[in-house]
Design an enzyme around this catalytic site. Structure first.
Site, PDB file in Angstrom:
ATOM      1  N   LYS A  55      12.830  -7.081   1.131  1.00  0.00           N
ATOM      2  CA  LYS A  55      13.853  -7.704   1.961  1.00  0.00           C
ATOM      3  C   LYS A  55      13.215  -8.660   2.959  1.00  0.00           C
ATOM      4  CE  LYS A  55      12.997  -6.060   5.524  1.00  0.00           C
ATOM      5  NZ  LYS A  55      11.782  -5.910   6.345  1.00  0.00           N
TER       6      LYS A  55
ATOM      7  N   ARG B 173       0.840  -1.207   0.000  1.00  0.00           N
ATOM      8  CA  ARG B 173       0.000   0.000   0.000  1.00  0.00           C
ATOM      9  C   ARG B 173       0.878   1.263   0.000  1.00  0.00           C
ATOM     10  NH1 ARG B 173      -3.568  -2.374   2.642  1.00  0.00           N
ATOM     11  NH2 ARG B 173      -5.260  -2.447   1.154  1.00  0.00           N
TER      12      ARG B 173
HETATM   13  N1  LIG Z   1      10.746  -1.876   3.132  1.00  0.00           N
HETATM   14  C1  LIG Z   1      10.038  -1.789   4.248  1.00  0.00           C
HETATM   15  O1  LIG Z   1      10.041  -0.783   4.937  1.00  0.00           O
HETATM   16  C2  LIG Z   1       9.190  -2.932   4.671  1.00  0.00           C
HETATM   17  C3  LIG Z   1       8.243  -2.736   5.677  1.00  0.00           C
HETATM   18  C4  LIG Z   1       7.404  -3.776   6.013  1.00  0.00           C
HETATM   19  C5  LIG Z   1       7.540  -4.995   5.359  1.00  0.00           C
HETATM   20  N2  LIG Z   1       8.489  -5.172   4.396  1.00  0.00           N
HETATM   21  C6  LIG Z   1       8.617  -6.466   3.712  1.00  0.00           C
HETATM   22  O2  LIG Z   1       7.500  -6.654   2.881  1.00  0.00           O
HETATM   23  C7  LIG Z   1       7.025  -7.990   2.942  1.00  0.00           C
HETATM   24  C8  LIG Z   1       5.539  -7.948   3.266  1.00  0.00           C
HETATM   25  O3  LIG Z   1       5.332  -7.318   4.512  1.00  0.00           O
HETATM   26  P1  LIG Z   1       3.885  -6.678   4.919  1.00  0.00           P
HETATM   27  O4  LIG Z   1       4.083  -6.112   6.264  1.00  0.00           O
HETATM   28  O5  LIG Z   1       3.384  -5.793   3.839  1.00  0.00           O
HETATM   29  O6  LIG Z   1       3.014  -8.018   5.024  1.00  0.00           O
HETATM   30  P2  LIG Z   1       1.429  -8.164   4.932  1.00  0.00           P
HETATM   31  O7  LIG Z   1       0.755  -6.875   5.286  1.00  0.00           O
HETATM   32  O8  LIG Z   1       1.091  -9.387   5.711  1.00  0.00           O
HETATM   33  O9  LIG Z   1       1.190  -8.450   3.383  1.00  0.00           O
HETATM   34  C9  LIG Z   1       1.690  -9.572   2.747  1.00  0.00           C
HETATM   35  C10 LIG Z   1       0.795  -9.941   1.584  1.00  0.00           C
HETATM   36  O10 LIG Z   1       1.299 -11.153   1.000  1.00  0.00           O
HETATM   37  C11 LIG Z   1       0.213 -11.897   0.449  1.00  0.00           C
HETATM   38  N3  LIG Z   1       0.433 -13.328   0.619  1.00  0.00           N
HETATM   39  C12 LIG Z   1       0.671 -14.209  -0.382  1.00  0.00           C
HETATM   40  N4  LIG Z   1       0.808 -15.451   0.085  1.00  0.00           N
HETATM   41  C13 LIG Z   1       0.647 -15.368   1.416  1.00  0.00           C
HETATM   42  C14 LIG Z   1       0.645 -16.341   2.451  1.00  0.00           C
HETATM   43  N5  LIG Z   1       0.849 -17.637   2.207  1.00  0.00           N
HETATM   44  N6  LIG Z   1       0.440 -15.905   3.691  1.00  0.00           N
HETATM   45  C15 LIG Z   1       0.247 -14.612   3.964  1.00  0.00           C
HETATM   46  N7  LIG Z   1       0.227 -13.638   3.017  1.00  0.00           N
HETATM   47  C16 LIG Z   1       0.418 -14.027   1.748  1.00  0.00           C
HETATM   48  C17 LIG Z   1      -1.042 -11.432   1.161  1.00  0.00           C
HETATM   49  O11 LIG Z   1      -1.940 -11.039   0.160  1.00  0.00           O
HETATM   50  P3  LIG Z   1      -3.077 -12.040  -0.385  1.00  0.00           P
HETATM   51  O12 LIG Z   1      -3.444 -12.960   0.756  1.00  0.00           O
HETATM   52  O13 LIG Z   1      -4.172 -11.085  -0.726  1.00  0.00           O
HETATM   53  O14 LIG Z   1      -2.503 -12.765  -1.546  1.00  0.00           O
HETATM   54  C18 LIG Z   1      -0.636 -10.228   1.996  1.00  0.00           C
HETATM   55  O15 LIG Z   1      -1.433  -9.095   1.754  1.00  0.00           O
HETATM   56  C19 LIG Z   1       7.913  -8.703   3.958  1.00  0.00           C
HETATM   57  O16 LIG Z   1       8.846  -9.512   3.297  1.00  0.00           O
HETATM   58  C20 LIG Z   1       8.636  -7.598   4.713  1.00  0.00           C
HETATM   59  O17 LIG Z   1       9.978  -7.914   5.053  1.00  0.00           O
HETATM   60  C21 LIG Z   1       9.280  -4.153   4.036  1.00  0.00           C
END
Ligand SMILES: NC(=O)c1ccc[n+]([C@@H]2O[C@H](COP(=O)([O-])OP(=O)(O)OC[C@H]3O[C@@H](n4cnc5c(N)ncnc54)[C@H](OP(=O)(O)O)[C@@H]3O)[C@@H](O)[C@H]2O)c1
Length: 328
Positions: free
Chosen positions: A101, A21
């Site tokens: 990452k 987002r």
């Molecule tokens: N650069 C930064 O500042 C930063 C900050 C936070 C996170 N991150 C990285 O971004 C990644 C995602 O983090 P997030 O906090 O955005 O996570 P999140 O809110 O849980 O979102 C992850 C998304 O992955 C999808 N997904 C696909 N297969 C999945 C599964 N088996 N189980 C759960 N979700 C699944 C889900 O969408 P659907 O279920 O709709 O497919 C979910 O919306 C991580 O690797 C994290 O290290 C980076």
């Protein structure tokens, strides 16, 4: 017709969660880009995200997005354990990949991703956004110029508290949950950027009941007797400051050090502060870099290189070995 430097990059997003987002909010700040498609495991979730973020296409499967020939680049924002799978999928379909990452769960997976990028001649980059932020680039420049003399130590921490929820990707061990891979990677990236690879790694951790690490204390030792003391935790708020000490001065990156807008240098009894402005929510810098590489036909970033991703995962693997943390 657009100049090559103005070619529109059409993006797809895989994993419409929290960070996706933020990425989608920053993308319009980067000229000549378009959020074209989003993919979720669920069609309704994909459509809701597409509506919210103005994407033309919504796919209820990750494979369908990978097959869309209109997509140039994919931002992979799934939980860590799925980074490799979806990166390989996208690379095999000729899509450039900007993957969150950590790039993957271990060094072997990272090697396979780099190999796929080379075989398909398609751009792959770990989305270590800190590397592209103005404060970080300026701090590294100061250190390279010798502002502190020889660097002797680094202290950095990253901690916040969220109630334990084994289902959430942050804690779920099957998805790579725990403090180390999620936030411990930031102090490790800082130490790697400043001091390179250590000669020795020592680490200790505490664990949640499902075996994911709740906090991790890391001690890296270098051949020149420099050391880094690093900490990550999901149990409490920490100052999230980085302090780099050299023989001639101290550089402090203010909270939160990985996304900061300032640092200060204390030297010869005086303190000088340096301030910066992050564009958007901070993701604009890495997205712009990535789009430019793609337009130039590059398969690797000169900033977040394959070698840096290899070393970073090597550090995470090294710490995991010390604390006995294994993922399936
Ligand atoms: N650069 C930064 O500042 C930063 C900050 C936070 C996170 N991150 C990285 O971004 C990644 C995602 O983090 P997030 O906090 O955005 O996570 P999140 O809110 O849980 O979102 C992850 C998304 O992955 C999808 N997904 C696909 N297969 C999945 C599964 N088996 N189980 C759960 N979700 C699944 C889900 O969408 P659907 O279920 O709709 O497919 C979910 O919306 C991580 O690797 C994290 O290290 C980076």
């Amino acid at each position: 017709m657009n100049k090559p430097s103005e070619r529109i990059i059409r993006w797809g997003i895989m994993g419409p969660g929290k960070i996706a987002r933020k990425f989608a909010r920053d993308l319009p700040e980067v000229p000549h880009t378009e959020l074209y498609a989003v993919a979720s495991r669920d069609q309704d979730r994909a459509e809701a995200f597409a509506r919210e973020c103005n994407a033309a296409k919504a796919y209820g499967s990750y494979e369908a997005l990978a097959r869309d020939s209109n997509v140039d680049a994919v931002y992979i924002a799934t939980p860590h354990a799925l980074h490799q799978k979806f990166s390989l999928l996208c690379l095999s379909h000729g899509k450039a990949v900007l993957c969150e990452k950590p790039l993957a769960m271990n060094a072997m997976q990272v090697e396979e991703m780099i190999a796929a990028s080379k075989v398909h001649k398609v751009l792959l980059m770990e989305a270590m956004w800190t590397a592209f932020l103005p404060h970080f680039q300026a701090a590294m420049q100061k250190l390279r110029e010798g502002a502190l003399g020889e660097i002797k130590s680094i202290e950095a921490d990253f901690g916040f508290h969220t109630p334990y929820n084994p289902v959430s990707r942050l804690f779920n061990k099957q998805l790579g949950g725990g403090s180390l891979l999620d936030i411990g990677i930031y102090p490790l990236f800082l130490a790697l950027s400043v001091l390179g690879m250590p000669a020795e790694i020592d680490a200790r951790a505490t664990f949640f009941e499902n075996g994911a690490d709740s906090s991790c204390t890391m001690h890296l030792k270098y051949t020149n007797n420099a050391e880094a003391r690093l900490y990550s935790t999901l149990l409490q708020e920490t100052s999230t400051v980085a302090v780099i000490k050299g023989v001639e001065g101290v550089l402090t990156i203010h909270p939160r050090f990985h996304e900061s807008s300032s640092f200060s240098i204390e030297k010869e009894g005086k303190t000088e502060q340096f301030n910066f402005i992050n564009r958007g929510e901070g993701f604009v810098h890495e997205i712009e870099h990535f789009c430019n590489l793609l337009r130039e036909g590059k398969a690797e970033s000169p900033v977040m290189t394959f070698e840096i991703s290899r070393q970073l995962i090597g550090l995470l693997d090294g710490v995991r070995e010390k604390i006995g943390l294994q993922y399936e």
